[in-house]
Design a protein around this motif. Sequence first.
Motif, short mmCIF file in Angstrom:
data_model
loop_
_atom_site.label_atom_id
_atom_site.label_comp_id
_atom_site.label_asym_id
_atom_site.label_seq_id
_atom_site.Cartn_x
_atom_site.Cartn_y
_atom_site.Cartn_z
N ARG A 161 23.00 -26.18 -11.11
CA ARG A 161 21.62 -26.05 -11.94
C ARG A 161 21.08 -25.21 -11.23
NH1 ARG A 161 19.00 -30.46 -10.44
NH2 ARG A 161 19.90 -32.11 -12.22
N MET A 164 21.72 -21.76 -13.48
CA MET A 164 21.46 -21.68 -14.91
C MET A 164 20.50 -20.34 -14.67
SD MET A 164 21.34 -25.06 -15.98
CE MET A 164 22.73 -26.45 -16.26
N LYS A 165 19.78 -20.36 -13.15
CA LYS A 165 18.89 -19.84 -13.42
C LYS A 165 18.41 -18.38 -12.93
CE LYS A 165 15.87 -23.25 -14.06
NZ LYS A 165 15.46 -24.06 -15.34
N ASP A 197 25.72 -29.12 -19.43
CA ASP A 197 24.58 -28.30 -19.73
C ASP A 197 24.59 -26.55 -18.99
OD1 ASP A 197 21.74 -28.39 -20.35
OD2 ASP A 197 21.51 -28.68 -17.78
N LYS A 201 24.10 -23.87 -21.74
CA LYS A 201 22.70 -22.86 -21.57
C LYS A 201 23.40 -21.30 -21.65
CE LYS A 201 19.73 -26.22 -20.05
NZ LYS A 201 18.49 -27.43 -19.15
N SER A 202 24.18 -21.24 -20.91
CA SER A 202 24.66 -19.73 -20.80
C SER A 202 25.53 -19.49 -22.35
CB SER A 202 25.78 -20.49 -19.18
OG SER A 202 25.40 -20.40 -18.52
N THR A 225 23.65 -35.18 -23.18
CA THR A 225 23.82 -33.00 -23.43
C THR A 225 24.91 -33.01 -24.21
OG1 THR A 225 24.08 -33.93 -20.61
CG2 THR A 225 24.46 -32.11 -21.57
N GLY A 229 23.29 -29.90 -27.02
CA GLY A 229 23.24 -28.68 -26.76
C GLY A 229 23.94 -27.84 -27.99
N LYS A 232 21.16 -27.11 -30.42
CA LYS A 232 19.66 -26.34 -30.14
C LYS A 232 21.00 -24.83 -29.80
CE LYS A 232 18.05 -28.55 -25.81
NZ LYS A 232 17.50 -28.58 -24.71
N SER A 233 22.74 -25.55 -30.43
CA SER A 233 23.76 -24.03 -30.74
C SER A 233 23.70 -24.03 -31.53
CB SER A 233 25.09 -24.12 -29.97
OG SER A 233 24.87 -24.05 -28.72
#
Length: 849
Positions: A161, A164-165, A197, A201-202, A225, A229, A232-233
Motif C-alpha cells: 500500500r 502506491m504513495k 490493488d 492503481k499503477s 478490488t 479496478g 475505474k479503468s
Amino acid sequence: MRNPYCCRYNLLKLCLRNIHNLTNKQVFNFSTLALPLLPSKDPPEPHFRRRQFANLLPKLPSQANPILHYQRIHAQIIVSGFESDIFLTNILLNHYSRCDRLCAASKLFDEMPEKNLVSWSTMVSMYAQRGYGEKALVLFLGFRRSFNKSPNEYILASVIRACMKVGDGGKTGVQIHGFVFKSSFDQDVYVGTSLVDFYFKSGCIDEARLVFNDLKGKNAVTWTTMISGYVKSGKAEVALQLFRQRGETDVVPDRYVLSSVLSACTVLDFVQGGKQVHCHVLRRGEEMDVSVINVLIDFYLKCGKVKTARRLFDDMVVRNVISWTTMIAGYMQNSFDKEAVELFSEMTRLAWNPDGFACTSVLTSCGSLKALGQGRQVHAYAIKANLEADEFVRNGLIDMYSKCSSLIDARRSFDSMGEQNVVSYNAMIEGYSSQEKLFEALDLFHNMRLRSLPPSLLTFVSLLGASAALCTIELSRQIHTLIIKFGVSLDLFVGSSLIDVYSKCSYVKDAKFIFEEMKKKDIVVWNALFFGYTQQLENEEALKLFSELQVSREKPNEFTFAALMTASSNLVSLQHGQQFHAQLIKYGLDSDPFVTNAIIDMYAKCGGFEDAHKTFNSTTWRDVVCWNSMISTYAHHGEAEGALQTFERMLKEGIKPNYVTFVGLLSACVHAGFVELGLHHFESMPTFGVEPGIEHYACVVSLLGHAGKLYEAKALIETMPIKPAAVLWRTLLSACRIAGNVELGKYAAEKAISIDSMDSGSYTLLSNIFASKGMWADVKRVRERMDLAGVLKEPGCSWIELNKDTNVFIAKDRTHHESSLIYLVLDNLIMHIKGAGHLPDISTLLIND
C-alpha cells in the motif's frame, strides 16, 4: 547503573505534561489522575493488574477526547511498571495510530525495549494508511535490518500500500512483489489482494489480472478490488464478466462487490443488469445495509430512471445524509430542478443537516430555475452550517448568482474566497460572458494569467461564447491563438466553440477548416457547423454536410434536424423538409418540442399549411414557442381568424404569451385589415407582462397605414417611448407609396435615411412614389443620391428546384449554364404577350430592375 525509579519518574512527568497541554483550559482534577497512579495499601498482583489494563484499553471511552483517556492509561501502565510489556504497548500503539497521534506512536515505538511483528506491522500500516509511503518503506527496511524474523502478511500488505504513495512509477512495488514471491506469500489472499490493488492503481491492468488469476484462494475483498479496478479503468464490460465468473465460486457477494457491479452497469447504461442486482438485494434484504440502497438509487438516477429511484428512496426505512444527497444530486443531473429544491427543503425541515455536496447540487438547480430567493436561502444555510468556506459550495454560489443575473453577489462571493482556483475563475468568467459583459470577463481572465493559473477548456469556451455573442472576430482570433498555444485547439468542446464563433462572425470557411482539422468529432461538433451554415444562409452546404454525416459513425440528434429544417425553410424546399421529417419519425425524435417547432415553421414557409396544422394538432406537449409557430403560420398565410382562434386556445390552456406571440398576432391583423382588433391586442400587451418593441410598433404602423390613417401612424412613431428604428419610417413610407402621399412619403424617407443611410429600401420606395406620379426629375435625383452615398440595391433573386438541382436566377444574370436557352424561351413569351395586346406597367421598375 541507571535508576529504574528515576526513569519511571521521568516518563510519568512526560505523560503529565502531555495531558496538561492536551486539556489546555479544561478544568482538571489532579486527584482524579493521581489517585489511580499512587500505590494502594494493598497493591494487586502484577498479573491481575496487567489483565486489568488489557481489559481496559480496548474499551471505547465515554468522553469526547479519547486520546486523553489513552494517555491516562499509559501513565498508569508506566507507574505500574508495565512500560516494557510488549502486549500492552502494542495495544497502545494501535490506539495512538487510530487517533492520528503519529508523533506519540512513533515516540512510544522508538522507546520500546523489545518489538515483535505486531509492533512493526502497526507502525508500517499507520504510515501507509496516512499517505506517508516513504516513511513506511524506510521503517520496513529498518525491520529487515534489525529483526531476524520474516515479515508477516500484514506488514507486506501495508508495504505494498505504501508503494502506491511513493510515485516512482511502480518500480518499488515491483521489487516488493519479487520479495513477496521469494518469501512464499504470493498465495496469501491478503497480500495478493493488495498487489491487485497496487497494479490497478499503477495502470498495469494486465499484471493485476495475472496476480488475480494466480491466486488460488480469493475472498470477497479480492473480487471487489478486481471488479472496481476494471470499472475505474473504463472496462465495465470486463467487470460484469468477472462478476458472472464469481457466481461459479463459493464467495458470497457483499455490499462492496454489489456497489462495484452497479457502478459498471451505470457506466454501460445497462439497466437490465442493474435490475438483476436489485433483485439480489431484495432477496437478501435483511443482510443489505443503507449503503447498497444508496448505490441503487444512484444507479437508477444515472440511467435516467428518476421515478424508480424516488420510489426506492421513499421505501427506505433508514436513510442517511448520503441518501438525501444522492437523490438531490440525481434530480439536478436529470434537470428535475424543482424537485431537487423541494427535496432539499424537506430535508432541512426534517432536521437533517445537508452537507456541502447537497448544497452544491441544489445551488445548481436554483441557478437553472433562476430561483434567486431560494438560492439566497441555501447561502444562508451554508453560512449557518459553516459550509461557506467549502470550495465546491463557494463555486456553486458563484454559478448560482451568475445564472440568476446577480453578478454583484457572484463577484462578492468570488472576492471573499481565500484562494480562488481555476473552477472559481471559470464560474465567474462564464457569468460575465452569459451577460455579454466581455470587458469584465477579459479583465478577470487577465488577472487569472497574472496569477499564473493555467486556463482550462471551460475558460476558453466561456470567452469564445462571449466573443460569439458580440461577433468580435479579432478577439476571437486572439483567443484562438491562445488555445493553440495551450495545445487544446482540437478538443471537442473548444473545437465546437471555435466553429460557432467563426460562423457567427461570418467566417464559415474558417469554421469548416477547423471542422476538417478535428480528428475526432461528436454530434455537437457537427451541429455547430450545421447551425453555422444555416445562420449564414449557406443552406446547400448544410444539405451536403448531412450527406457526409450519414456515412460517418455519428447519429443525428434533434438539434441536427432542427438545423436541417431551417435550411429547408430557407430554400423553400418542401421536398427536403418532408424527407427530414420522415427521418425524424424513423429516429423517434418527432415528439421533441424543439424539433416540432422547426417542422411547423418549415411547412409554413414552404407552403405546406395543412401539414403544419396536422403537425401542431398531433403534438402532445406544446410550449409557447410551438403556439407562436402556429400563430405565425396562420398570419403568413393570411388566415387571421385561425391566428386569433389559436391565440384564444393558447390562453385557455394556461400558456402565457410572450414578445413573439404578439408579433405573430399583430401581423395576422395587418394581413386581414383588423384595425380595431389589432389595436386592442397591442394595448393589452402590458397586462401579460410584455413591453411593446420595435416589431410591434412596426405592425401597428402598417395596420394604420393600410387603413389610410397615415398621420395617426406618423404621430405614433413620434410619440413612442422607445427610439424609433428605420424600419418604422420605412413601413410608413411603404404605406405612403400605396396611398400616393408624396409629401408624407418624402418626410418618412428622410427620417429613415437619417437613421440608416446605407439601406436601399428607403431610396427604392421613395423613387417608386415619384415614378408613380411621373416626377422623373425627382427619380433621377434619388438615383444620384444613392450613387453618391455608395448605396447598392441588392438584386432580386429567385430559384427553382428541378431534378434534385436548385437553379438560382438574378435579374440580367447570364451565369446559368443554360442561360441562352432560357432567354430564348423568355423572348418567345414576351413576343406572345405583346401579340395579345398586353402593355406592362414599368413605372415602378426604374430602380427595382
